[in-house]
Write a protein that holds these residues in place. Structure first.
Motif, PDB file in Angstrom:
ATOM      1  N   ILE A  87     -15.443  -2.203 -23.973  1.00  0.00           N
ATOM      2  CA  ILE A  87     -16.564  -2.086 -23.048  1.00  0.00           C
ATOM      3  C   ILE A  87     -15.955  -1.618 -21.730  1.00  0.00           C
ATOM      4  CG2 ILE A  87     -18.555  -3.235 -22.040  1.00  0.00           C
ATOM      5  CD1 ILE A  87     -18.453  -3.114 -25.146  1.00  0.00           C
ATOM      6  N   VAL A  88     -16.277  -0.378 -21.355  1.00  0.00           N
ATOM      7  CA  VAL A  88     -15.562   0.325 -20.286  1.00  0.00           C
ATOM      8  C   VAL A  88     -16.488   0.590 -19.108  1.00  0.00           C
ATOM      9  CG1 VAL A  88     -14.299   2.446 -19.715  1.00  0.00           C
ATOM     10  CG2 VAL A  88     -14.040   1.392 -21.977  1.00  0.00           C
ATOM     11  N   GLU A  89     -15.997   0.351 -17.888  1.00  0.00           N
ATOM     12  CA  GLU A  89     -16.749   0.696 -16.689  1.00  0.00           C
ATOM     13  C   GLU A  89     -16.814   2.213 -16.560  1.00  0.00           C
ATOM     14  OE1 GLU A  89     -14.714  -1.304 -13.529  1.00  0.00           O
ATOM     15  OE2 GLU A  89     -15.869  -3.155 -13.796  1.00  0.00           O
ATOM     16  N   ARG A  90     -18.001   2.739 -16.411  1.00  0.00           N
ATOM     17  CA  ARG A  90     -18.169   4.193 -16.374  1.00  0.00           C
ATOM     18  C   ARG A  90     -17.438   4.812 -15.180  1.00  0.00           C
ATOM     19  NH1 ARG A  90     -22.265   6.055 -19.804  1.00  0.00           N
ATOM     20  NH2 ARG A  90     -23.529   4.398 -20.727  1.00  0.00           N
ATOM     21  N   LYS A  91     -17.451   4.139 -14.019  1.00  0.00           N
ATOM     22  CA  LYS A  91     -16.872   4.728 -12.813  1.00  0.00           C
ATOM     23  C   LYS A  91     -15.353   4.788 -12.865  1.00  0.00           C
ATOM     24  CE  LYS A  91     -20.485   3.756  -9.414  1.00  0.00           C
ATOM     25  NZ  LYS A  91     -20.800   3.088  -8.103  1.00  0.00           N
ATOM     26  N   THR A  92     -14.736   3.734 -13.387  1.00  0.00           N
ATOM     27  CA  THR A  92     -13.273   3.631 -13.304  1.00  0.00           C
ATOM     28  C   THR A  92     -12.562   3.833 -14.633  1.00  0.00           C
ATOM     29  OG1 THR A  92     -13.299   1.250 -13.718  1.00  0.00           O
ATOM     30  CG2 THR A  92     -13.566   1.982 -11.425  1.00  0.00           C
ATOM     31  N   ASP A  93     -13.337   3.822 -15.728  1.00  0.00           N
ATOM     32  CA  ASP A  93     -12.763   3.858 -17.078  1.00  0.00           C
ATOM     33  C   ASP A  93     -11.901   2.632 -17.377  1.00  0.00           C
ATOM     34  OD1 ASP A  93     -13.924   6.058 -18.223  1.00  0.00           O
ATOM     35  OD2 ASP A  93     -12.341   7.460 -17.632  1.00  0.00           O
ATOM     36  N   ALA A  94     -12.057   1.594 -16.587  1.00  0.00           N
ATOM     37  CA  ALA A  94     -11.318   0.355 -16.834  1.00  0.00           C
ATOM     38  C   ALA A  94     -12.002  -0.438 -17.942  1.00  0.00           C
ATOM     39  CB  ALA A  94     -11.257  -0.481 -15.565  1.00  0.00           C
ATOM     40  N   VAL A  95     -11.199  -1.017 -18.824  1.00  0.00           N
ATOM     41  CA  VAL A  95     -11.741  -1.841 -19.900  1.00  0.00           C
ATOM     42  C   VAL A  95     -12.131  -3.201 -19.329  1.00  0.00           C
ATOM     43  CG1 VAL A  95     -11.274  -2.965 -22.095  1.00  0.00           C
ATOM     44  CG2 VAL A  95     -10.369  -0.673 -21.650  1.00  0.00           C
ATOM     45  N   LYS A  96     -13.412  -3.517 -19.449  1.00  0.00           N
ATOM     46  CA  LYS A  96     -13.920  -4.785 -18.933  1.00  0.00           C
ATOM     47  C   LYS A  96     -13.887  -5.869 -20.005  1.00  0.00           C
ATOM     48  CE  LYS A  96     -16.053  -7.362 -15.839  1.00  0.00           C
ATOM     49  NZ  LYS A  96     -15.373  -7.813 -14.604  1.00  0.00           N
ATOM     50  N   TRP A  97     -14.387  -5.517 -21.192  1.00  0.00           N
ATOM     51  CA  TRP A  97     -14.431  -6.470 -22.296  1.00  0.00           C
ATOM     52  C   TRP A  97     -14.161  -5.737 -23.610  1.00  0.00           C
ATOM     53  CZ3 TRP A  97     -19.016  -7.022 -18.991  1.00  0.00           C
ATOM     54  CH2 TRP A  97     -18.928  -8.126 -18.132  1.00  0.00           C
ATOM     55  N   THR A  98     -14.070  -6.492 -24.681  1.00  0.00           N
ATOM     56  CA  THR A  98     -14.025  -5.914 -26.027  1.00  0.00           C
ATOM     57  C   THR A  98     -15.187  -6.490 -26.832  1.00  0.00           C
ATOM     58  OG1 THR A  98     -12.546  -7.640 -26.841  1.00  0.00           O
ATOM     59  CG2 THR A  98     -11.521  -5.616 -25.987  1.00  0.00           C
ATOM     60  N   ALA A  99     -15.503  -5.830 -27.936  1.00  0.00           N
ATOM     61  CA  ALA A  99     -16.666  -6.248 -28.720  1.00  0.00           C
ATOM     62  C   ALA A  99     -16.512  -5.795 -30.159  1.00  0.00           C
ATOM     63  CB  ALA A  99     -17.945  -5.656 -28.118  1.00  0.00           C
ATOM     64  N   THR A 100     -17.366  -6.340 -31.009  1.00  0.00           N
ATOM     65  CA  THR A 100     -17.456  -5.918 -32.400  1.00  0.00           C
ATOM     66  C   THR A 100     -18.834  -5.318 -32.643  1.00  0.00           C
ATOM     67  OG1 THR A 100     -18.367  -8.000 -33.215  1.00  0.00           O
ATOM     68  CG2 THR A 100     -15.960  -7.844 -33.064  1.00  0.00           C
ATOM     69  N   ARG A 101     -19.035  -4.806 -33.821  1.00  0.00           N
ATOM     70  CA  ARG A 101     -20.340  -4.255 -34.184  1.00  0.00           C
ATOM     71  C   ARG A 101     -21.428  -5.327 -34.093  1.00  0.00           C
ATOM     72  NH1 ARG A 101     -20.689   0.630 -36.816  1.00  0.00           N
ATOM     73  NH2 ARG A 101     -22.704  -0.048 -37.647  1.00  0.00           N
ATOM     74  N   VAL A 102     -21.067  -6.564 -34.451  1.00  0.00           N
ATOM     75  CA  VAL A 102     -22.042  -7.648 -34.411  1.00  0.00           C
ATOM     76  C   VAL A 102     -22.534  -7.876 -32.987  1.00  0.00           C
ATOM     77  CG1 VAL A 102     -22.323 -10.138 -34.717  1.00  0.00           C
ATOM     78  CG2 VAL A 102     -21.240  -8.788 -36.500  1.00  0.00           C
ATOM     79  N   ASP A 103     -21.673  -7.699 -31.999  1.00  0.00           N
ATOM     80  CA  ASP A 103     -22.093  -7.831 -30.607  1.00  0.00           C
ATOM     81  C   ASP A 103     -22.996  -6.673 -30.198  1.00  0.00           C
ATOM     82  OD1 ASP A 103     -20.400 -10.141 -30.088  1.00  0.00           O
ATOM     83  OD2 ASP A 103     -18.719  -8.736 -30.135  1.00  0.00           O
ATOM     84  N   LEU A 104     -22.544  -5.468 -30.498  1.00  0.00           N
ATOM     85  CA  LEU A 104     -23.198  -4.287 -29.954  1.00  0.00           C
ATOM     86  C   LEU A 104     -24.499  -3.940 -30.640  1.00  0.00           C
ATOM     87  CD1 LEU A 104     -20.094  -2.004 -29.240  1.00  0.00           C
ATOM     88  CD2 LEU A 104     -21.177  -3.757 -27.815  1.00  0.00           C
ATOM     89  N   VAL A 105     -24.724  -4.446 -31.838  1.00  0.00           N
ATOM     90  CA  VAL A 105     -25.978  -4.141 -32.514  1.00  0.00           C
ATOM     91  C   VAL A 105     -27.168  -4.703 -31.742  1.00  0.00           C
ATOM     92  CG1 VAL A 105     -26.072  -6.190 -34.011  1.00  0.00           C
ATOM     93  CG2 VAL A 105     -27.064  -4.020 -34.790  1.00  0.00           C
ATOM     94  N   PHE A 106     -26.924  -5.742 -30.934  1.00  0.00           N
ATOM     95  CA  PHE A 106     -28.016  -6.318 -30.148  1.00  0.00           C
ATOM     96  C   PHE A 106     -28.392  -5.440 -28.949  1.00  0.00           C
ATOM     97  CE2 PHE A 106     -26.482  -9.850 -32.602  1.00  0.00           C
ATOM     98  CZ  PHE A 106     -27.635 -10.540 -32.921  1.00  0.00           C
ATOM     99  N   GLY A 107     -27.570  -4.471 -28.681  1.00  0.00           N
ATOM    100  CA  GLY A 107     -27.914  -3.515 -27.635  1.00  0.00           C
ATOM    101  C   GLY A 107     -28.246  -2.146 -28.160  1.00  0.00           C
ATOM    102  N   SER A 108     -28.022  -1.920 -29.460  1.00  0.00           N
ATOM    103  CA  SER A 108     -28.253  -0.593 -30.033  1.00  0.00           C
ATOM    104  C   SER A 108     -29.458  -0.547 -30.951  1.00  0.00           C
ATOM    105  CB  SER A 108     -27.014  -0.118 -30.799  1.00  0.00           C
ATOM    106  OG  SER A 108     -26.701  -1.017 -31.857  1.00  0.00           O
ATOM    107  N   ASN A 109     -29.659  -1.570 -31.759  1.00  0.00           N
ATOM    108  CA  ASN A 109     -30.827  -1.611 -32.626  1.00  0.00           C
ATOM    109  C   ASN A 109     -32.080  -1.799 -31.771  1.00  0.00           C
ATOM    110  OD1 ASN A 109     -32.845  -3.595 -34.162  1.00  0.00           O
ATOM    111  ND2 ASN A 109     -31.879  -2.247 -35.671  1.00  0.00           N
TER     112      ASN A 109
END
Length: 724
Positions: free
Chosen positions: A663-685
């Motif tokens: 999970i990357v900050e758009r402005k700085t490209d710094a990695v803020k967090w990490t995630a799995t598909r199980v996490d991100l499906v709640f923001g994509s589905n």
């Protein structure tokens, strides 16, 4: 276009926008999209009962004696529209009950006779269920008379039990309490085949090795309840069939002795039907037109006579007295040599090489005519497989033992998915506690909850330890067969304590603390485990600014190893748990699909699944403490941060490896967090994101906490049938 041309083209002249064609769906455009329908089964809008209707209360008002009297009368009340074999519907009703209960599989607890699902597709139209539509219709007058005091699910199973009683076998027992569903369970996986009775090779890695059958399946072919009666893929070979029988029944939670008892006892009465051209049968119920009245498999050659029926394709009775429960099955099977022949419908069956006329069963319609008895390939397996044969010899030497063994096996078959004994209802519930019922002793309630909570709070355990252990104990619950859950504290026993997903080393340290607290306070370990989860959540909520109390019901008991059938519990082991962001290994199935499967088995809605996962992340309950999906600077506080940061567009999601994302900050490209598909499906589905957005809103902090606690309490109490 003229009106005549509109009509001729088959187009409806009325504009409408509803999709009413079976199999048509707007979502079919995107077959790879995550399908949440499994979490929305049996919506209240499908239920015709009044709000607040409780079948388990209504059935207690039933006149049990009068119902049994009517059921017994039905067995010999042959109807002109569907005549009974030998004037007795016993064999027919046994098949109805058997094929309802026999879909149960222990791997996920789905199937079985506990919901009345045989009334709906696909089960009502399986090739193995030919003519059972008529059996259900024969029961309709009784269902009509007793109304909502008896469910279809109870009635169908009771029909088989009463049938055995009417044929001379006293029941081991019977329980009411099965609640009907009102919509097809379209999301149960019955196999990937696209045609009925496709070769069984399609569900095996190697058909010659039956234990390679795809999980969670138990039946060997699409549309069968158990095995092909003609042999493996329709080719007779009793020894090969024996291995398929053994694995199939094991996947239904039956051992070899129960398997032999069920096979012999099931084939002691009734007959197979194959006296006609199977290709001449009409379509199944779901494909039949309206004038068929919901019936399928119309038979142009039947002429109103049961003796002309076609179902399995095999033709004949197994015993000389097919309406009497006796030892005739063993007497014929072992008293004669058998040869392969073809039935009138063209199916392979075994018939005796030499048999006296008086030992042949009479015709189902005309008692002046006698026919050869028959055996299926599975019956011959009982004689030719050494282990099955030894059990048969044991039964033959002790008929009383056989009758008792079968009665118990039948009771298990028809009650396996009803859950623990505390759910049983009626005057014929057996007193005996059976190990497959997962018995749990009553727990102590004579202790101070507040005292236990204070000692837990002072134990030094972390919020993550308290919440994770409570979750791991409760997550085994399956609404499919009412097994598992926190009651009994089986997480401290084999095999549960050694499951990888329970983090055995961490678990052992936590349980040492809980067992000491249990001994000190009088609360069961099961209660301490659940109460500690409450303490952890209350502490986390307070840190987030909310003073709450998590609902708690005391009185759980602690099971012992002697109360635990280890082999039977192995299928409850989680292979993945998206709530704790863990899976045992990589699978073909996507992680988010495995999350849905577990959520459905636990009885969760999509909203409950969403709020629980978001809360578990910020509480730091990930397996082994991984940080995937922990989208918060305040781990250990029950905040809505997971949803806030998941939906924040200042971040982008970048694939990092298999099932891992940065999970990357758009402005700085710094990695803020990490995630799995199980996490991100709640923001994509699209559906799950709509729920996530509700909880991400600025005004949702209190709602999130309250909803999380409500869903948590549901999970912790899902198996408290003693107080439900």
């Amino acid at each position: 276009m003229s009106e005549d041309k509109q009509q001729a083209s088959g187009k409806c002249p009325v504009m409408h926008g509803g999709v009413t064609e079976s199999g048509a769906s707007n979502t079919s455009w995107w077959p790879e999209a995550l399908n949440l329908d499994i979490l929305h089964q049996h919506d209240t809008k499908t239920n015709p009962m009044d709000a607040g209707f409780d079948y388990r209360k209504e059935v207690r008002k039933l006149d049990f004696d009068e119902l049994k009297k009517d059921m017994h009368a039905l067995m010999t009340d042959s109807q002109d529209w569907w005549p009974a074999d030998w004037g007795h519907y016993g064999g027919f009703m046994i098949r109805l009950a058997w094929h309802a209960a026999g879909t149960y599989r222990i791997a996920d607890g789905r199937g079985g006779g506990g919901t009345g699902n045989q009334r709906f597709a696909p089960l009502n139209s399986w090739p193995d269920n030919v003519s059972l539509d008529k059996a259900r219709r024969l029961l309709w007058p009784i269902k009509k008379k007793y109304g909502n005091k008896i469910s279809w699910a109870d009635l169908m199973i009771l029909a088989g039990t009463v049938a055995y009683e009417s044929m001379g076998l006293p029941a081991y027992g019977f329980s009411f309490g099965r609640e009907d569903i009102w919509h097809p369970e379209k999301d149960i996986y019955w196999g990937a085949e696209k045609e009925w009775l496709a070769p069984s090779d399609e569900r095996y890695q190697n058909v010659d090795k039956p234990d390679t059958m795809e999980n969670p399946l138990a039946a060997v072919q699409m549309g069968l309840i158990y095995v092909n009666p003609e042999g493996v893929n329709g080719v007779p070979d009793p020894l090969k069939t024996a291995e398929q029988v053994r694995v199939t029944f094991k996947r239904m939670a039956m051992n070899d002795e129960e398997t032999v008892a069920l096979t012999a006892g099931g084939h002691t009465v009734g007959k197979c039907h194959g006296n006609g051209d199977a290709d001449a049968l009409g379509v199944e119920p779901e494909a039949a037109d309206v004038e068929q009245q919901g019936f399928g498999w119309s038979n142009p050659s039947q002429g109103g006579k049961a003796g002309k029926a076609v179902s399995s394709g095999l033709e004949g009775a197994w015993t000389s007295e097919p309406t009497r429960f006796d030892m005739g099955y063993f007497e014929l099977l072992f008293g004669h040599e058998w040869e392969l022949k073809k039935s009138p419908a063209g199916a392979w069956q075994w018939e005796p090489i030499d048999i006296s006329e008086e030992n042949k069963p009479v015709d189902a319609d005309d008692p002046a005519i006698r026919h050869n008895p028959i055996m299926t390939d599975a019956d011959m397996a009982m004689k030719m497989d050494p282990d099955f044969c030894a059990i048969c010899e044991k039964f033959m030497a002790d008929p009383d033992y056989f009758r008792d063994s079968f009665a118990r096996a039948w009771f298990k078959l028809t009650h396996r998915d009803l859950g623990p004994k505390s759910r049983y209802i009626g005057p014929e519930v057996p007193d005996e506690d059976l190990i497959w019922q997962d018995p749990v002793p009553a727990g102590n309630t004579n202790y101070s909850v507040e005292t236990v909570k204070e000692k837990i709070a002072d134990s030094g355990l972390s919020i993550a330890d308290m919440v994770s252990t409570a979750w791991d104990s409760a997550r085994t619950f399956r609404q499919s067969d009412m097994r598992g859950g926190a009651n009994g504290a089986r997480i401290r026993l084999a095999p549960h304590k050694d499951w990888q997903g329970n983090e055995p080393e961490r678990l052992a340290k936590v349980l040492n603390v809980y067992e000491a607290l249990s001994a000190e306070t009088g609360a069961s370990v099961a209660d301490v485990i659940v109460l500690a989860g409450s303490v952890g959540i209350e502490r986390a909520a307070k840190a987030a600014g909310f003073d709450v109390v998590v609902p708690f019901l005391k009185g759980r008991g602690d099971a012992t190893s002697e109360m635990t059938d280890i082999e039977s519990f192995e299928p409850l082991e989680p292979l993945a748990d998206g709530f704790r962001n863990w899976q045992k290994q990589d699978y073909i199935v996507k992680p988010e699909e495995m999350l849905l499967d577990r959520a459905q088995l636990m009885g969760l809605t999509a909203v409950e699944m969403t709020v629980l996962l978001g809360g578990m992340r910020v509480l730091g309950t990930n397996y082994a403490g991984t940080k995937h999906g922990v989208f918060t600077e305040h781990e250990g506080q029950l905040s809505n941060d997971f949803f806030v940061n998941l939906t924040d567009m200042k971040y982008k999601w970048v694939p990092k490896g298999r099932n891992v994302y940065d999970i990357v900050e758009r402005k700085t490209d710094a990695v803020k967090w990490t995630a799995t598909r199980v996490d991100l499906v709640f923001g994509s589905n699209s559906i799950l994101r709509s729920y996530a957005e509700v909880y991400a809103q600025d005004d949702a902090k209190e709602k999130f906490v309250n909803d999380f606690i409500a869903a948590w309490a549901k999970v912790m109490n899902a198996d408290r049938f003693d107080v439900q």
